[in-house]
Motif scaffolding. Structure first.
Motif, PDB file in Angstrom:
ATOM      1  N   LYS A   1       5.406  12.711  -2.534  1.00 42.64           N
ATOM      2  CA  LYS A   1       5.106  12.841  -1.095  1.00 42.64           C
ATOM      3  C   LYS A   1       4.539  11.553  -0.516  1.00 42.64           C
ATOM      4  O   LYS A   1       3.944  11.584   0.556  1.00 42.64           O
ATOM      5  CB  LYS A   1       4.095  13.973  -0.871  1.00 42.64           C
ATOM      6  N   PHE A   2       4.653  10.449  -1.259  1.00 41.00           N
ATOM      7  CA  PHE A   2       4.030   9.229  -0.734  1.00 41.00           C
ATOM      8  C   PHE A   2       5.077   8.183  -0.393  1.00 41.00           C
ATOM      9  O   PHE A   2       6.160   8.147  -0.971  1.00 41.00           O
ATOM     10  CB  PHE A   2       3.030   8.657  -1.744  1.00 41.00           C
ATOM     11  N   MET A   3       4.747   7.356   0.585  1.00 44.89           N
ATOM     12  CA  MET A   3       5.561   6.194   0.929  1.00 44.89           C
ATOM     13  C   MET A   3       4.843   4.956   0.424  1.00 44.89           C
ATOM     14  O   MET A   3       3.639   4.802   0.640  1.00 44.89           O
ATOM     15  CB  MET A   3       5.733   6.105   2.454  1.00 44.89           C
TER      16      MET A   3
ATOM     17  N   ALA B   1      -0.420  -3.396 -11.599  1.00 42.78           N
ATOM     18  CA  ALA B   1       1.051  -3.235 -11.578  1.00 42.78           C
ATOM     19  C   ALA B   1       1.431  -2.022 -10.739  1.00 42.78           C
ATOM     20  O   ALA B   1       0.892  -0.923 -10.932  1.00 42.78           O
ATOM     21  CB  ALA B   1       1.576  -3.086 -12.998  1.00 42.78           C
ATOM     22  N   TYR B   2       2.354  -2.234  -9.812  1.00 44.20           N
ATOM     23  CA  TYR B   2       2.777  -1.175  -8.886  1.00 44.20           C
ATOM     24  C   TYR B   2       4.296  -1.113  -8.952  1.00 44.20           C
ATOM     25  O   TYR B   2       4.980  -2.111  -8.706  1.00 44.20           O
ATOM     26  CB  TYR B   2       2.318  -1.528  -7.468  1.00 44.20           C
ATOM     27  N   VAL B   3       4.841   0.036  -9.312  1.00 45.91           N
ATOM     28  CA  VAL B   3       6.273   0.121  -9.592  1.00 45.91           C
ATOM     29  C   VAL B   3       6.943   1.095  -8.635  1.00 45.91           C
ATOM     30  O   VAL B   3       6.455   2.212  -8.431  1.00 45.91           O
ATOM     31  CB  VAL B   3       6.494   0.571 -11.060  1.00 45.91           C
TER      32      VAL B   3
ATOM     33  N   GLY C   1       0.822  -1.205   0.000  1.00 46.35           N
ATOM     34  CA  GLY C   1       0.000   0.000   0.000  1.00 46.35           C
ATOM     35  C   GLY C   1       0.853   1.251   0.000  1.00 46.35           C
ATOM     36  O   GLY C   1       2.084   1.181  -0.026  1.00 46.35           O
ATOM     37  N   ASN C   2       0.207   2.398   0.027  1.00 43.92           N
ATOM     38  CA  ASN C   2       0.949   3.658   0.113  1.00 43.92           C
ATOM     39  C   ASN C   2       0.165   4.667   0.934  1.00 43.92           C
ATOM     40  O   ASN C   2      -1.030   4.522   1.149  1.00 43.92           O
ATOM     41  CB  ASN C   2       1.274   4.198  -1.285  1.00 43.92           C
ATOM     42  N   THR C   3       0.884   5.684   1.384  1.00 43.04           N
ATOM     43  CA  THR C   3       0.227   6.762   2.123  1.00 43.04           C
ATOM     44  C   THR C   3       1.037   8.044   1.949  1.00 43.04           C
ATOM     45  O   THR C   3       2.196   8.008   1.545  1.00 43.04           O
ATOM     46  CB  THR C   3       0.090   6.406   3.619  1.00 43.04           C
TER      47      THR C   3
ATOM     48  N   SER D   1      -1.362  17.576  -7.592  1.00 43.31           N
ATOM     49  CA  SER D   1      -2.094  17.061  -6.427  1.00 43.31           C
ATOM     50  C   SER D   1      -1.309  15.966  -5.714  1.00 43.31           C
ATOM     51  O   SER D   1      -1.706  15.510  -4.644  1.00 43.31           O
ATOM     52  CB  SER D   1      -3.449  16.529  -6.871  1.00 43.31           C
ATOM     53  N   GLU D   2      -0.206  15.522  -6.285  1.00 44.38           N
ATOM     54  CA  GLU D   2       0.562  14.420  -5.685  1.00 44.38           C
ATOM     55  C   GLU D   2       1.877  14.902  -5.104  1.00 44.38           C
ATOM     56  O   GLU D   2       2.826  14.137  -4.982  1.00 44.38           O
ATOM     57  CB  GLU D   2       0.851  13.338  -6.735  1.00 44.38           C
ATOM     58  N   GLY D   3       1.958  16.199  -4.795  1.00 39.95           N
ATOM     59  CA  GLY D   3       3.180  16.678  -4.164  1.00 39.95           C
ATOM     60  C   GLY D   3       3.942  17.668  -5.002  1.00 39.95           C
ATOM     61  O   GLY D   3       4.918  18.243  -4.540  1.00 39.95           O
TER      62      GLY D   3
HETATM   63  C1  LIG Z   1      -1.285   4.341  -4.014  1.00 36.85           C
HETATM   64  O1  LIG Z   1      -2.085   3.179  -3.979  1.00 36.85           O
HETATM   65  C2  LIG Z   1      -3.316   3.335  -4.684  1.00 36.85           C
HETATM   66  C3  LIG Z   1      -4.109   2.071  -4.445  1.00 36.85           C
HETATM   67  O2  LIG Z   1      -3.356   0.970  -4.852  1.00 36.85           O
HETATM   68  C4  LIG Z   1      -3.035   3.552  -6.150  1.00 36.85           C
HETATM   69  O3  LIG Z   1      -4.232   3.749  -6.835  1.00 36.85           O
HETATM   70  C5  LIG Z   1      -2.156   4.759  -6.301  1.00 36.85           C
HETATM   71  O4  LIG Z   1      -1.768   4.894  -7.638  1.00 36.85           O
HETATM   72  C6  LIG Z   1      -0.927   4.629  -5.436  1.00 36.85           C
HETATM   73  N1  LIG Z   1      -0.190   5.846  -5.491  1.00 36.85           N
HETATM   74  C7  LIG Z   1       0.986   5.913  -6.055  1.00 36.85           C
HETATM   75  C8  LIG Z   1       1.575   7.274  -6.050  1.00 36.85           C
HETATM   76  O5  LIG Z   1       1.546   4.955  -6.517  1.00 36.85           O
END
Ligand SMILES: *[C@@H]1O[C@H](CO)[C@@H](O)[C@H](O)[C@H]1NC(C)=O
Ligand SMILES: *[C@@H]1O[C@H](CO)[C@@H](O)[C@H](O)[C@H]1NC(C)=O
Ligand SMILES: *[C@@H]1O[C@H](CO)[C@@H](O)[C@H](O)[C@H]1NC(C)=O
Ligand SMILES: *[C@@H]1O[C@H](CO)[C@@H](O)[C@H](O)[C@H]1NC(C)=O
Ligand SMILES: *[C@@H]1O[C@H](CO)[C@@H](O)[C@H](O)[C@H]1NC(C)=O
Ligand SMILES: *[C@@H]1O[C@H](CO)[C@@H](O)[C@H](O)[C@H]1NC(C)=O
Ligand SMILES: *[C@@H]1O[C@H](CO)[C@@H](O)[C@H](O)[C@H]1NC(C)=O
Ligand SMILES: *[C@@H]1O[C@H](CO)[C@@H](O)[C@H](O)[C@H]1NC(C)=O
Ligand SMILES: *[C@@H]1O[C@H](CO)[C@@H](O)[C@H](O)[C@H]1NC(C)=O
Length: 723
Positions: free
Chosen positions: A205-207, A498-500, A169-171, A198-200
């Protein structure tokens, strides 16, 4: 029942695997990698004056192994080390040691050595000449400490392998970073910047966090490890190592630092233009009209020079070395990780894969979509490299004026090999960078900069880690992540989940990687994008127009071309360049060894010189004692400690603090070189909630006689109470 249960569990694991790989074999381990804490240059700021004099917190390596349950073949090892950057020679030695122990289980392909990019650790371990200049060459003791510690962390992770599941996950992290080159960021296209407002904006700005459940986690957040200033000389870990300590100590408060079973990984991301000095950069120019004013924005100067321009962390007013800022920047990362660990995050499912190649970046050619063939360039540093950054102005003593170089004996040796005058082809290739150091052509006495870098990616289910050999700026990181993600989806390797993440500087240090537009601005990051503009990250029509086109620049070109090798059933192995040459055997080392230690006449090693001042203390007080010391380079006491605070429980003294607690400080001072005498200061600032009782300070040293072998001794203060 007792016999049936295990086979039922085994059966359900098989069933789960068949549906989708959601169980993994997980291992976590931690080990000490702290080199000599005195008389050695520190790594990061490249300041000759920053020679270490003691210890604040030990440097650690944290290893995370993730494998498929059904086979030993598909496994990745991610190491997050409290060092400034990965290094080719360190990596080579680690891989050789792993090959001896584990055969072909852990290899160049599936082992990544990523750094927290901290700037208060022990230096001298890098293989190339340029980063060795301020450390007077190669320091084998530092290198050995890192190599053996990383291997031990991996051994421990391997020994702890057991099935488990992963979530992701991220926050948002608030107040954790700032862009230190915002005027370079502004050169990126407005339409592209608008996508991230909006993302910094000019910073991510996210972990992102990969949870190993109750066993630990691995997280990524971009912020430079420069909370502790360059005038500090106590070995430490900066904000990411501090965050790991704070988190691990909160889970197992009674375990000694580094002896916890819960492993907290705070890894570095697209760190290039980030700074933890979130209040901004100001002139420290006593007596000048601009003293205390913000530095000139585009050049980060005060009265025309860079020396006085310093970034300020959130705890700027609280101490002069940045230790309070360091804890505050660590805490915001801890808070973000805690909030993620307390939530139920998305499960990670799918195969584990890895890919690695060597890429020679000196004149690597590739084709642009419009058909033009372009080349990266042999490495070169631009003039702004010498200007340093607001986190540490003015790197490398030799650019501060001709005279100052004479303080550095290594510079006296290597200046005869001064970097060759750049050819017309190199000048054109690096344009618009004005070349200060033509390091790619400087191979005497041995190469100044790397040419061959490691290009590596790990896939764990739907998570892909891009392991980068340098510091990508914020926008460069976004472009690379987006390109790889789009390729993963278009190649059908991972669906829309996919999360990179980008992780580094890892494996080898190829310095910085900016966008093409930032390169043109030539601030520090652009000047340090050593392989030229084509190694920088071009704008991606794919991002701007949302259309898939061929990759535009060297790194994106390479990483996206490797994506097919992350498939469940990859087709063959990718082409690779030759591995980088081994340089360590030709390394120059000017650091002298310890000659001998002696106690002053009539005294013994470990004898108390200044005892604790009182017999009764309370929380918030600092207890101090001084001892007859010996050089801690005689024994690094890896996995051990140079000090303890002991607590008397019943009739038994129990160690409750070590040299890695931030509340304790170990300092060593040479008194006389001729007599071999030295002193050790030990202090403990008593934390709130310390149990009342009787305590004492202990010092652990090792002395080296002129003839004979090193022997250990201890020193003990008087007893005192804490109310
Ligand atoms: C954070 O997680 C959400 C849910 O998986 C995703 O939609 C979003 O793209 C993510 N944010 C980033 C910056 O990767
Ligand atoms: C400073 O940089 C900004 C953004 O790149 C630019 O618009 C501006 O003209 C520069 N100012 C000076 C004085 O160079
Ligand atoms: C580390 O933890 C183990 C097991 O909990 C314990 O036996 C050992 O004494 C500890 N070592 C230190 C240095 O605290
Ligand atoms: C250390 O450096 C910081 C940042 O430049 C400065 O504010 C501070 O005064 C310095 N401390 C000492 C003791 O020189
Ligand atoms: C191709 O694109 C590059 C980068 O934008 C440019 O420098 C080059 O002139 C272009 N070549 C042609 C033939 O248009
Ligand atoms: C040091 O630099 C100054 C100014 O460049 C010069 O005048 C002086 O001669 C130099 N001194 C030495 C010892 O090189
Ligand atoms: C790179 O190699 C090409 C030939 O492949 C050559 O024409 C060019 O001059 C080289 N560039 C540099 C900077 O050496
Ligand atoms: C050690 O303590 C003594 C006595 O307080 C002090 O004078 C000295 O400066 C200290 N050493 C260091 C390195 O701080
Ligand atoms: C410190 O306390 C221990 C345990 O009570 C005792 O044996 C010892 O004599 C004390 N030391 C001093 C110097 O009072």
């Amino acid at each position: 029942m007792t016999r049936l249960l295990p086979s039922f569990l085994a059966l359900s694991t098989v069933v789960l695997n068949a549906v989708a790989q959601s169980q993994y074999l997980l291992g976590l381990g931690i080990a000490d990698i702290t080199g000599p804490v005195v008389e050695t240059n520190m790594m990061g700021y490249a300041s000759l004056a920053q020679t270490d004099s003691g210890l604040h917190q030990r440097q650690r390596a944290r290893a995370f192994i993730i494998g498929e349950t059904a086979t030993t073949a598909n496994r990745v090892v991610f190491v997050n080390a409290d060092i400034a950057m990965g290094d080719t020679g360190v990596r080579r030695a680690i891989l050789a040691a792993l090959a001896t122990k584990y055969g072909d289980l852990y290899t160049a392909q599936n082992v990544a050595i990523s750094s927290t990019h901290q700037h208060s650790g022990v230096g001298g371990y890098l293989e190339n000449l340029l980063p060795q200049i301020t450390s007077l060459g190669f320091v084998k003791q530092t290198y050995d400490a890192i190599v053996t510690g990383v291997v031990l962390a991996i051994d421990r992770a391997h020994a702890s392998l057991q099935p488990g599941s992963l979530t992701l996950g991220n926050t948002t992290v608030t107040g954790g970073n700032i862009n230190r080159s915002p005027t370079a960021y502004l050169a990126n296209p407005a339409a592209e910047r608008a996508m991230y407002e909006s993302e910094g904006g000019d910073q991510d700005k996210f972990m992102s966090l990969l949870s190993f459940g109750t066993r630990g986690f691995l997280s990524w957040f971009p912020v430079h490890g420069t909370s502790i200033y360059e005038n500090n000389t106590l070995v430490s870990t900066d904000n990411k190592g501090m965050a790991a300590y704070l988190y691990e100590a909160s889970v197992e408060p009674n375990a000694m630092p580094g002896n916890q079973t819960f492993v907290a990984g705070f890894a570095q991301a697209n760190v290039g233009d980030t700074s933890p000095n979130i209040l901004g950069a100001f002139c420290e120019s006593p007596g000048q009209p601009y003293d205390g004013q913000p530095c000139q924005a585009n050049t980060s100067t005060c009265g025309g020079t860079v020396e006085d321009c310093h970034g300020r962390g959130p705890g700027f007013r609280l101490d002069s070395f940045g230790f309070h800022s360091n804890e505050m920047i660590a805490q915001v990362q801890v808070d973000a990780a805690k909030s993620l660990m307390s939530k139920s995050l998305a499960p990670v499912t799918g195969t584990v894969r890895s890919v690695h190649i060597n890429l020679n970046m000196a004149n690597h050619s590739f084709v642009l979509p419009n058909g033009t063939t372009v080349n990266t360039c042999p490495a070169a540093m631009g003039f702004s490299f010498a200007g340093g950054t607001t986190d540490g102005p003015g790197s490398f003593d030799f650019v501060q004026g001709d005279n100052s170089t004479s303080q550095n004996p290594l510079w006296d040796i290597v200046k005869s090999f001064i970097t060759p005058i750049p050819s017309a082809a190199q000048v054109a290739c690096q344009f618009p960078k004005p070349i200060l150091l033509n390091t790619g052509y400087a191979t005497l006495p041995y190469p100044w900069s790397p040419s061959t870098v490691d290009i590596q990616m790990f896939k764990v289910g739907n998570l892909v880690m891009i392991i980068v050999p340098g510091e990508l700026t914020t926008m460069a990181g976004r472009r690379l992540r987006n390109a790889v993600r789009a390729q993963l989806i278009s190649d059908g390797i991972i669906d829309n989940s996919a999360y990179v993440v980008v992780s580094g500087p890892a494996n080898t240090y190829g310095h910085y990687i900016t966008t093409r537009e930032e390169y043109a601005i030539q601030r520090y990051e652009g000047a340090s994008t050593i392989f030229g503009p084509c190694a920088s990250i071009f704008p991606r029509p794919r991002i701007l127009l949302n259309a898939l086109q061929s990759p535009l620049e060297a790194y994106i070109d390479k990483y996206t071309s490797l994506v097919p090798f992350l498939a469940d059933s990859p087709n063959g192995t990718p082409a690779t360049d030759a591995p980088p040459p081994e340089l360590q055997s030709s390394a120059i080392s000017l650091q002298t060894g310890v000659v001998f230690d002696a106690a002053p006449i009539g005294k013994k090693f470990g004898q108390v010189l200044i005892d604790v001042a009182n017999t009764a203390y309370k929380a918030g007080d600092t207890v101090f004692a001084q001892f007859v010391g010996a050089n801690p380079r005689n024994n690094l006491r890896l996995e051990g400690t140079f000090l303890n605070v002991d607590h008397l429980a019943g009739n038994v003294w129990t160690p409750v603090r070590s040299d890695s607690h931030p509340s304790t400080i170990y300092q060593w001072t040479r008194v006389s070189t001729i007599l071999g005498t030295s002193n050790v200061n030990i202090s403990w600032t008593i934390e709130p909630n310390t149990p009342a009782g009787t305590y004492r300070l202990r010092y652990f040293g090792d002395s080296k006689p002129l003839i004979g072998s090193i022997s250990a001794f201890t020193g003990t203060s008087s007893n005192f109470t804490v109310a």
